[in-house]
Motif scaffolding. Structure first.
Motif, PDB file in Angstrom:
ATOM      1  N   HIS A 105       0.835  -1.200   0.000  1.00 46.10           N
ATOM      2  CA  HIS A 105       0.000   0.000   0.000  1.00 46.10           C
ATOM      3  C   HIS A 105       0.871   1.251   0.000  1.00 46.10           C
ATOM      4  O   HIS A 105       1.616   1.500   0.936  1.00 46.10           O
ATOM      5  CB  HIS A 105      -0.896  -0.018   1.253  1.00 46.10           C
ATOM      6  CG  HIS A 105      -1.836   1.116   1.339  1.00 46.10           C
ATOM      7  ND1 HIS A 105      -1.923   1.928   2.447  1.00 46.10           N
ATOM      8  CD2 HIS A 105      -2.769   1.579   0.466  1.00 46.10           C
ATOM      9  CE1 HIS A 105      -2.852   2.835   2.270  1.00 46.10           C
ATOM     10  NE2 HIS A 105      -3.382   2.640   1.073  1.00 46.10           N
ATOM     11  N   ARG A 106       0.804   2.025  -1.066  1.00 46.05           N
ATOM     12  CA  ARG A 106       1.659   3.201  -1.272  1.00 46.05           C
ATOM     13  C   ARG A 106       3.129   2.816  -1.281  1.00 46.05           C
ATOM     14  O   ARG A 106       3.994   3.579  -0.845  1.00 46.05           O
ATOM     15  CB  ARG A 106       1.383   4.275  -0.226  1.00 46.05           C
ATOM     16  CG  ARG A 106      -0.088   4.695  -0.151  1.00 46.05           C
ATOM     17  CD  ARG A 106      -0.347   5.723   0.937  1.00 46.05           C
ATOM     18  NE  ARG A 106      -1.763   5.744   1.294  1.00 46.05           N
ATOM     19  CZ  ARG A 106      -2.263   6.380   2.341  1.00 46.05           C
ATOM     20  NH1 ARG A 106      -1.465   7.079   3.137  1.00 46.05           N
ATOM     21  NH2 ARG A 106      -3.553   6.334   2.604  1.00 46.05           N
TER      22      ARG A 106
ATOM     23  N   GLU B 192       1.271  -0.261  -4.985  1.00 43.33           N
ATOM     24  CA  GLU B 192       0.231   0.727  -5.322  1.00 43.33           C
ATOM     25  C   GLU B 192       0.746   2.143  -5.106  1.00 43.33           C
ATOM     26  O   GLU B 192       1.540   2.388  -4.198  1.00 43.33           O
ATOM     27  CB  GLU B 192      -1.004   0.451  -4.449  1.00 43.33           C
ATOM     28  CG  GLU B 192      -2.158   1.415  -4.643  1.00 43.33           C
ATOM     29  CD  GLU B 192      -2.189   2.529  -3.594  1.00 43.33           C
ATOM     30  OE1 GLU B 192      -2.957   3.488  -3.780  1.00 43.33           O
ATOM     31  OE2 GLU B 192      -1.439   2.452  -2.597  1.00 43.33           O
TER      32      GLU B 192
ATOM     33  N   TRP C   9      -8.335  -4.070   0.983  1.00 45.14           N
ATOM     34  CA  TRP C   9      -7.390  -3.106   1.539  1.00 45.14           C
ATOM     35  C   TRP C   9      -7.958  -2.510   2.822  1.00 45.14           C
ATOM     36  O   TRP C   9      -9.158  -2.622   3.054  1.00 45.14           O
ATOM     37  CB  TRP C   9      -7.090  -1.999   0.524  1.00 45.14           C
ATOM     38  CG  TRP C   9      -8.331  -1.298   0.008  1.00 45.14           C
ATOM     39  CD1 TRP C   9      -9.057  -1.588  -1.104  1.00 45.14           C
ATOM     40  CD2 TRP C   9      -9.012  -0.175   0.606  1.00 45.14           C
ATOM     41  NE1 TRP C   9     -10.133  -0.738  -1.245  1.00 45.14           N
ATOM     42  CE2 TRP C   9     -10.130   0.138  -0.203  1.00 45.14           C
ATOM     43  CE3 TRP C   9      -8.779   0.603   1.749  1.00 45.14           C
ATOM     44  CZ2 TRP C   9     -11.011   1.179   0.088  1.00 45.14           C
ATOM     45  CZ3 TRP C   9      -9.662   1.648   2.039  1.00 45.14           C
ATOM     46  CH2 TRP C   9     -10.775   1.921   1.205  1.00 45.14           C
ATOM     47  N   THR C  10      -7.209  -1.779   3.607  1.00 43.84           N
ATOM     48  CA  THR C  10      -5.779  -1.939   3.800  1.00 43.84           C
ATOM     49  C   THR C  10      -5.639  -2.866   4.997  1.00 43.84           C
ATOM     50  O   THR C  10      -6.050  -2.505   6.097  1.00 43.84           O
ATOM     51  CB  THR C  10      -5.091  -0.593   4.051  1.00 43.84           C
ATOM     52  OG1 THR C  10      -5.326   0.282   2.959  1.00 43.84           O
ATOM     53  CG2 THR C  10      -3.593  -0.767   4.275  1.00 43.84           C
TER      54      THR C  10
ATOM     55  N   ASN D 144       0.106  -2.494   4.600  1.00 43.81           N
ATOM     56  CA  ASN D 144       1.264  -1.694   4.988  1.00 43.81           C
ATOM     57  C   ASN D 144       2.338  -2.557   5.648  1.00 43.81           C
ATOM     58  O   ASN D 144       3.406  -2.048   5.984  1.00 43.81           O
ATOM     59  CB  ASN D 144       0.845  -0.587   5.969  1.00 43.81           C
ATOM     60  CG  ASN D 144       0.031   0.494   5.295  1.00 43.81           C
ATOM     61  OD1 ASN D 144       0.267   0.853   4.147  1.00 43.81           O
ATOM     62  ND2 ASN D 144      -0.948   1.033   6.006  1.00 43.81           N
TER      63      ASN D 144
ATOM     64  N   THR E 115      -3.928  -5.987   0.028  1.00 39.95           N
ATOM     65  CA  THR E 115      -3.122  -4.769   0.071  1.00 39.95           C
ATOM     66  C   THR E 115      -2.829  -4.412   1.521  1.00 39.95           C
ATOM     67  O   THR E 115      -3.749  -4.342   2.346  1.00 39.95           O
ATOM     68  CB  THR E 115      -3.854  -3.618  -0.632  1.00 39.95           C
ATOM     69  OG1 THR E 115      -4.063  -3.972  -2.008  1.00 39.95           O
ATOM     70  CG2 THR E 115      -3.047  -2.333  -0.570  1.00 39.95           C
TER      71      THR E 115
END
Length: 249
Positions: free
Chosen positions: A24-25, A53, A216-217, A238, A236
């Motif tokens: 995620h990011r 992502e 997500w997330t 972190n 998804t």
């Protein structure tokens, strides 16, 4: 009876095939990285994440910029010019990236590129951002490495008219059933863990329609276990290293 139910859940997960990890990011929760940074993309690739992502906005003068929030450093991206943003720094010291820079980095890597087009206030600008993003992906010969996601129902429809057949476009907002989205030939649902826990039947519905499911997330072990047991296709997170360990068990 309890053991029988656990067996059924496990069987469903196995029948769904391999489950994949999306950062995620990017993989940002590590020294030297930052959300939506070039470094976060490189780190996601370094741990073998299936996908990474990142979020995309377009400035008033047509530059596609990678950032999650609508503003950065107090500057609203979609009403600003690139000159007002280009020297701003991320938490790890990198400059704010353009989409072109992110994609050029991605060309050297293996991880899948998950491009989230953010909902713009100006819908004409949003549609133009979609057009420019798809055009850039094609020009850089990354068509089959990029997937598109968005919270905007309008952007979903625009993207579907732009991408090549078979290129996945996913809807994020969580307010439509898989059957509703299948009528638009959307690749699948990409909904929050909260939405999916309230509507677990959507997983089977999506799969029965030939659609994929991303959630997500997903950061807690409890939620990871839930997604794994229900056989969602992509998760998804972190915390990709924790999720990878769980998937290897």
């Amino acid at each position: 009876m309890k053991h029988f139910l656990l067996f059924i859940v496990a069987a469903v997960a196995l029948s769904a095939g391999a489950q994949e990890v999306i950062c995620h990011r990017g993989y940002w929760d590590v020294e030297g990285s930052a959300q939506n940074s070039i470094r976060s993309l490189v780190k996601a690739d370094s741990i073998g994440a299936w996908g990474s992502e990142f979020d995309v906005w377009m400035t008033a003068d047509g530059v596609l910029v990678v950032n999650h929030d609508e503003s950065y450093g107090g500057v609203v991206i979609e009403t600003a010019k690139w000159k007002d943003l280009k020297n701003m720094r991320l938490a790890n010291g990198e400059k704010l990236s353009t989409l072109k820079e992110m994609l050029n980095c991605g060309k050297k890597l293996k991880t899948r590129l998950i491009l989230e087009l953010k909902p713009h206030t100006d819908k004409q600008q949003e549609a133009e951002a979609a057009r420019r993003a798809v055009k850039m992906v094609r020009k850089l010969k990354l068509t089959h490495r990029v997937e598109y996601i968005t919270f905007s129902y309008q952007a979903v429809k625009v993207l579907k008219t732009l991408v090549n057949p078979g290129i996945p476009v996913y809807y994020l907002n969580g307010d439509m059933s898989p059957r509703q989205l299948s009528e638009l030939h959307i690749a699948g649902i990409d909904y929050s863990i909260g939405t999916m826990r309230k509507n677990p039947e959507w997983i089977d519905e999506a799969h029965s329609l030939g659609m994929k499911v991303n959630v997500w997330t997903v950061n807690s072990e409890r939620d990871m276990d839930w997604c794994i047991n229900y056989g969602v296709d992509f998760i998804t997170t972190n915390d990709p290293l924790l999720l990878q360990r769980k998937l290897k068990r």
